[in-house]
Motif scaffolding. Structure first.
Motif, PDB file in Angstrom:
ATOM      1  N   GLN A  29       0.829  -1.206   0.000  1.00  0.00           N
ATOM      2  CA  GLN A  29       0.000   0.000   0.000  1.00  0.00           C
ATOM      3  C   GLN A  29       0.865   1.258   0.000  1.00  0.00           C
ATOM      4  N   LEU A  30       1.933   1.250   0.791  1.00  0.00           N
ATOM      5  CA  LEU A  30       2.845   2.389   0.797  1.00  0.00           C
ATOM      6  C   LEU A  30       3.468   2.605  -0.576  1.00  0.00           C
ATOM      7  N   SER A  31       3.885   1.524  -1.193  1.00  0.00           N
ATOM      8  CA  SER A  31       4.518   1.634  -2.506  1.00  0.00           C
ATOM      9  C   SER A  31       3.549   2.185  -3.549  1.00  0.00           C
ATOM     10  N   SER A  32       2.298   1.749  -3.503  1.00  0.00           N
ATOM     11  CA  SER A  32       1.311   2.226  -4.477  1.00  0.00           C
ATOM     12  C   SER A  32       1.002   3.706  -4.280  1.00  0.00           C
ATOM     13  N   LEU A  33       0.841   4.114  -3.027  1.00  0.00           N
ATOM     14  CA  LEU A  33       0.541   5.517  -2.757  1.00  0.00           C
ATOM     15  C   LEU A  33       1.715   6.415  -3.141  1.00  0.00           C
ATOM     16  N   ALA A  34       2.923   5.974  -2.840  1.00  0.00           N
ATOM     17  CA  ALA A  34       4.098   6.805  -3.108  1.00  0.00           C
ATOM     18  C   ALA A  34       4.377   6.951  -4.595  1.00  0.00           C
ATOM     19  N   SER A  35       3.934   5.989  -5.397  1.00  0.00           N
ATOM     20  CA  SER A  35       4.203   6.060  -6.835  1.00  0.00           C
ATOM     21  C   SER A  35       3.485   7.230  -7.502  1.00  0.00           C
ATOM     22  N   THR A  36       2.474   7.780  -6.843  1.00  0.00           N
ATOM     23  CA  THR A  36       1.735   8.898  -7.431  1.00  0.00           C
ATOM     24  C   THR A  36       2.537  10.190  -7.427  1.00  0.00           C
ATOM     25  N   GLY A  37       3.607  10.252  -6.641  1.00  0.00           N
ATOM     26  CA  GLY A  37       4.361  11.500  -6.529  1.00  0.00           C
ATOM     27  C   GLY A  37       5.736  11.468  -7.152  1.00  0.00           C
ATOM     28  N   ARG A  38       6.022  10.474  -8.004  1.00  0.00           N
ATOM     29  CA  ARG A  38       7.368  10.378  -8.570  1.00  0.00           C
ATOM     30  C   ARG A  38       7.675  11.524  -9.536  1.00  0.00           C
ATOM     31  N   THR A  39       6.649  12.136 -10.138  1.00  0.00           N
ATOM     32  CA  THR A  39       6.894  13.240 -11.065  1.00  0.00           C
ATOM     33  C   THR A  39       7.172  14.556 -10.346  1.00  0.00           C
ATOM     34  N   THR A  99       9.946  21.563   3.084  1.00  0.00           N
ATOM     35  CA  THR A  99      10.705  21.036   1.952  1.00  0.00           C
ATOM     36  C   THR A  99      11.139  19.615   2.275  1.00  0.00           C
ATOM     37  N   GLY A 100      11.552  18.880   1.242  1.00  0.00           N
ATOM     38  CA  GLY A 100      11.956  17.492   1.436  1.00  0.00           C
ATOM     39  C   GLY A 100      10.811  16.508   1.413  1.00  0.00           C
ATOM     40  N   VAL A 101       9.590  16.982   1.145  1.00  0.00           N
ATOM     41  CA  VAL A 101       8.422  16.105   1.191  1.00  0.00           C
ATOM     42  C   VAL A 101       8.405  15.158  -0.011  1.00  0.00           C
ATOM     43  N   SER A 102       8.741  15.661  -1.187  1.00  0.00           N
ATOM     44  CA  SER A 102       8.750  14.803  -2.375  1.00  0.00           C
ATOM     45  C   SER A 102       9.808  13.705  -2.252  1.00  0.00           C
ATOM     46  N   THR A 103      10.961  14.065  -1.696  1.00  0.00           N
ATOM     47  CA  THR A 103      12.001  13.058  -1.454  1.00  0.00           C
ATOM     48  C   THR A 103      11.519  11.997  -0.485  1.00  0.00           C
ATOM     49  N   LEU A 104      10.872  12.434   0.582  1.00  0.00           N
ATOM     50  CA  LEU A 104      10.352  11.489   1.575  1.00  0.00           C
ATOM     51  C   LEU A 104       9.348  10.538   0.932  1.00  0.00           C
ATOM     52  N   LEU A 105       8.410  11.078   0.178  1.00  0.00           N
ATOM     53  CA  LEU A 105       7.375  10.244  -0.433  1.00  0.00           C
ATOM     54  C   LEU A 105       7.986   9.233  -1.397  1.00  0.00           C
ATOM     55  N   PHE A 106       8.941   9.670  -2.208  1.00  0.00           N
ATOM     56  CA  PHE A 106       9.536   8.758  -3.186  1.00  0.00           C
ATOM     57  C   PHE A 106      10.324   7.651  -2.493  1.00  0.00           C
ATOM     58  N   LEU A 107      11.115   8.000  -1.478  1.00  0.00           N
ATOM     59  CA  LEU A 107      11.919   6.989  -0.794  1.00  0.00           C
ATOM     60  C   LEU A 107      11.051   6.003  -0.031  1.00  0.00           C
ATOM     61  N   VAL A 108       9.916   6.452   0.483  1.00  0.00           N
ATOM     62  CA  VAL A 108       8.982   5.516   1.127  1.00  0.00           C
ATOM     63  C   VAL A 108       8.551   4.451   0.128  1.00  0.00           C
ATOM     64  N   GLY A 109       8.268   4.866  -1.096  1.00  0.00           N
ATOM     65  CA  GLY A 109       7.829   3.905  -2.105  1.00  0.00           C
ATOM     66  C   GLY A 109       8.910   2.927  -2.523  1.00  0.00           C
ATOM     67  N   VAL A 110      10.106   3.436  -2.830  1.00  0.00           N
ATOM     68  CA  VAL A 110      11.160   2.536  -3.325  1.00  0.00           C
ATOM     69  C   VAL A 110      11.703   1.656  -2.209  1.00  0.00           C
ATOM     70  N   TRP A 111      11.790   2.170  -0.992  1.00  0.00           N
ATOM     71  CA  TRP A 111      12.269   1.333   0.106  1.00  0.00           C
ATOM     72  C   TRP A 111      11.227   0.294   0.516  1.00  0.00           C
ATOM     73  N   SER A 112       9.953   0.621   0.377  1.00  0.00           N
ATOM     74  CA  SER A 112       8.921  -0.388   0.637  1.00  0.00           C
ATOM     75  C   SER A 112       9.047  -1.545  -0.345  1.00  0.00           C
ATOM     76  N   SER A 113       9.241  -1.218  -1.621  1.00  0.00           N
ATOM     77  CA  SER A 113       9.419  -2.279  -2.621  1.00  0.00           C
ATOM     78  C   SER A 113      10.694  -3.078  -2.351  1.00  0.00           C
ATOM     79  N   ARG A 136       0.214  18.241  -0.407  1.00  0.00           N
ATOM     80  CA  ARG A 136      -1.169  18.473  -0.807  1.00  0.00           C
ATOM     81  C   ARG A 136      -1.752  17.270  -1.529  1.00  0.00           C
ATOM     82  N   LEU A 137      -0.916  16.545  -2.264  1.00  0.00           N
ATOM     83  CA  LEU A 137      -1.401  15.364  -2.975  1.00  0.00           C
ATOM     84  C   LEU A 137      -1.899  14.312  -1.995  1.00  0.00           C
ATOM     85  N   ILE A 138      -1.058  13.942  -1.039  1.00  0.00           N
ATOM     86  CA  ILE A 138      -1.451  12.913  -0.072  1.00  0.00           C
ATOM     87  C   ILE A 138      -2.569  13.417   0.829  1.00  0.00           C
ATOM     88  N   GLY A 139      -2.515  14.698   1.198  1.00  0.00           N
ATOM     89  CA  GLY A 139      -3.571  15.250   2.040  1.00  0.00           C
ATOM     90  C   GLY A 139      -4.920  15.301   1.363  1.00  0.00           C
TER      91      GLY A 139
END
Length: 717
Positions: A18-28, A83-97, A55-58
């Motif tokens: 679930q974390l990986s799927s949600l985080a994939s929405t913010g890779r751009t 700041t650093g939110v996009s980095t956090l979201l992306f790393l949550v996704g790739v580290w979950s995978s 704002r995306l996740i919220g």
């Protein structure tokens, strides 16, 4: 209550998926060239434009536990650093995978947790050598950049917000020219793996009369159409660069300050497009803002104007920090974005009826009242306790009839008129009936005013905030405030229909409002977020006193360090949990787990290269990253290689660049605390979800679960 139980720690681990799927929405959202997204409200059918992971996740309807934890983690990062939110979201996704892949290889959960935690801690220690002190950054950026020509509007006037009336001070422009010589420097050498950044630079120009060596850079005189000449390579560059410096604290005209402490003086300010947006005039803050902007040029110009204004006050207080409390924002719709500017005082949107009241205030000083709460009949301050076992039917009986609250409205207006109050600034909400009555009485009431704005007006006018109007006395009322309709930089006042921008100020007030203009309503909040993001980046950089080289430099060193750790026979740390693990675990799993941790940074760099159009695919980007890793390892000092590449203009440069050996003056920097904290929060969240062994659902959802496709996974208790 009925309860259902589901095993969450299977090999495919539901929470991590679930974390990986949600985080994939913010890779751009990674990198300076963000792809925007539209958020559509299903209830109102209104849409807004976003490029923020927060704002995306919220805005998503997160019904699962993992998604709610992700939202809390992202909002905590955004609240603290912006700041650093996009980095956090992306790393949550790739580290979950990556963790799911470890589970599929039957690696025990304790081994994954210990090895990944120690690996990240080791990387955070390793990258400390890349931290660059702020004074060194400002000297390097100022010495390697050529100031662009000042922008002038089509009318031939320098851009400002155009507020002109008899009680405005004129804006003075002070120019002078300085010459600068570019002197060749020797190439930097490194011994071993010593990453002292000061060894990678030489002293830049200091002062206006001394000629000291400057960093190798592309130096080109303003107005020179000839090709630039590289200094530092044995080729002399132009030794006579004419630069224009305005608003210098060293060459200022006596008595011509851009702000005045006298009562009644209320002057316009710059829009960030004119000569006042000087890059070096604020001790290098302009260049530092550019390095931290990540391509957001509009906010940079506005921030340069703010820094130029606050620099004069900072000299009196001895502080070098940006005063965030003295900055507000206001979005004005219907104008092009080029009209965005910085205005002194408080700019807000008012109704047409309130605008008529403001027109009657022309050339008048106002008596101001500050209310720290709501201005409603039912408002009670925080901590107010009503008597127990008492039910209030009517608080203020009115035997003579009339609308409910008429007595309260009349009493509050009588209080304001008895103290001759013209302006009321309210922190909270204002009763609509009271707003209408105050307008008819010639009193301007502004609601939803930030606390920092109230404090600024209190300091400038001497007003003291009250919670209720019944507390008002003569000592609480301030003097010297002024109000007028806000004007664009071409001098015309705006009548945008429902809401009209107005400006309220006082002599010597330490408050600036960034007026953000746009013709697209859906883009207003986006512009505001981008400005605050850059402002907080600069604030945290000055607070930390150091920055990281950007453009993937830190992640590349982490990836190089992780690969070195994976090849070592001993564990990366002395964690007690790791020592208690059986030795076969360390020998068998260490390399796999650490490579999984490093894969997160490698995918981060690959996506970053793709988003910036420096690679056509993740495969090509991964090949480029591997090439740089091999080159860094071959030179014997990865950190020295990374710093040298950063000095030359970029770390992850490809061989297809038109001038691969050219030194560029475009530097990108990242915040230290925000970046490392985003890494830690991302990994902590992934490991927290990893260690949950079950998901227990309570409530009346039995029929919904039974009819779901995953009903076989649940066991009802």
């Amino acid at each position: 209550l009925p309860m259902a139980f589901r095993d969450a720690n299977a090999r495919r681990h539901i929470g991590l998926q679930q974390l990986s799927s949600l985080a994939s929405t913010g890779r751009t959202f990674l990198g300076p060239m963000k792809s925007h997204k539209f958020i559509v409200d299903e209830i109102t059918n209104q849409s807004s434009l976003i490029c923020s992971a927060a704002r995306l996740i919220g805005s998503l309807d997160l019904t699962n536990a993992a998604g709610q934890l992700l939202n809390e983690t992202i909002q905590a990062q955004n609240k603290e650093f912006k700041t650093g939110v996009s980095t956090l979201l992306f790393l949550v996704g790739v580290w979950s995978s990556a963790v799911v892949e470890c589970l599929q290889q039957n690696i025990p959960v304790p081994a994954i947790v210990s090895l990944m935690s120690e690996g990240l801690s080791s990387c955070c220690e390793r990258i400390q050598c890349l931290q660059i002190p702020i004074p060194d950054v400002k000297r390097e950026l100022c010495s390697s950049r050529v100031r662009p020509k000042a922008f002038e509007s089509k009318t031939g006037q320098a851009g400002h917000d155009g507020l002109t009336n008899p009680w405005n001070l004129p804006c003075f422009q002070r120019d002078f020219s300085a010459t600068e010589e570019a002197i060749p420097i020797n190439s930097c050498s490194h011994q071993g793996d010593d990453c002292n950044f000061k060894k990678c630079q030489v002293s830049p120009l200091a002062g206006f009369g001394s000629a000291k060596p400057a960093l190798a850079s592309v130096v080109k005189a303003v107005g020179d159409k000839s090709p630039p000449v590289l200094s530092g390579r044995g080729v002399p560059a132009s030794s006579c660069l004419t630069r224009k410096l305005t608003h210098s604290r060293h060459f200022s005209t006596p008595g011509k300050s851009r702000f005045s402490s006298q009562q009644g003086n209320f002057q316009p300010y710059w829009d960030g497009m004119g000569p006042s947006a000087d890059l070096c005039g604020c001790c290098g803050l302009g260049h530092l803002a550019v390095a931290l902007s990540h391509g957001n040029q509009t906010s940079v110009k506005l921030l340069q104007s703010i820094a130029a204004h606050q620099q004069e006050r900072a000299e009196c207080s001895g502080s070098s920090q940006i005063n965030i409390a003295g900055i507000a924002t206001c979005c004005v719709l219907g104008l092009p974005e080029s009209y965005s500017c910085v205005s002194p005082g408080f700019v807000t949107l008012v109704s047409p009826e309130q605008a008529m009241v403001i027109k009657h205030f022309a050339d008048k000083t106002l008596r101001v009242l500050l209310v720290d709460g709501d201005l409603t009949e039912q408002y009670r301050h925080l901590g107010f306790n009503r008597p127990r076992n008492v039910r209030t039917i009517l608080e203020h009986p009115n035997p003579q009839g009339g609308r409910a609250g008429d007595t309260w409205l009349s009493r509050m207006l009588d209080i304001l008129m008895s103290f001759e109050v013209n302006l009321v600034l309210v922190k909270g909400n204002v009763c609509e009936d009271f707003m209408e009555r105050s307008v008819s009485s010639g009193i301007l009431v502004i609601g939803c005013v930030a606390r920092d704005v109230l404090c600024a007006f209190g300091a400038a006018t001497g007003a003291q905030a009250v919670t209720y109007l019944s507390q008002l006395d003569a000592s609480c009322v301030g003097n010297g405030a002024r109000a007028e309709l806000w004007k664009a930089r071409d001098g015309r006042a705006l009548d945008l229909g429902e809401l009209i921008p107005a400006r309220i100020g006082a002599g010597g007030i330490d408050l600036l409002t960034v007026v953000l203009t746009t013709a697209l309503p859906s883009k207003a909040q986006l512009l505001e977020e981008q400005f605050w993001t850059l402002l907080y980046r600069l604030h945290h950089a000055l607070k930390d006193g150091k920055v990281f080289p950007g453009g993937g430099a830190v992640e590349l060193l982490c990836l190089s360090h992780i690969q070195a750790l994976a090849e070592q026979p001993e564990p990366p740390g002395n964690d007690k949990a790791m020592r208690e693990l059986p030795s076969p675990w360390l020998a068998e799993y260490k390399s796999v787990v650490l490579q999984a941790l490093g894969s997160g940074w490698k995918r981060y760099l690959s996506v970053l290269l793709c988003n910036t159009a420096r690679a056509s695919s993740e495969l090509e980007a991964g090949t480029l990253v591997d090439h740089h890793l091999q080159t860094a390892a071959a030179c014997g000092s990865p950190s020295a290689y990374i710093l040298e590449e950063f000095r030359r203009g970029g770390v992850l440069r490809s061989g297809s660049d038109p001038f691969p050996d050219q030194v560029t003056d475009v530097k990108v920097c990242d915040n230290v605390a925000a970046k490392t904290e985003a890494w830690r929060r991302a990994l902590d969240l992934v490991l927290l979800v990893l260690q949950t062994d079950a998901e227990i659902i309570t409530g009346s959802r039995r029929s919904q679960i039974l009819n779901s496709p995953v009903s076989s996974e649940f066991m009802f208790l």
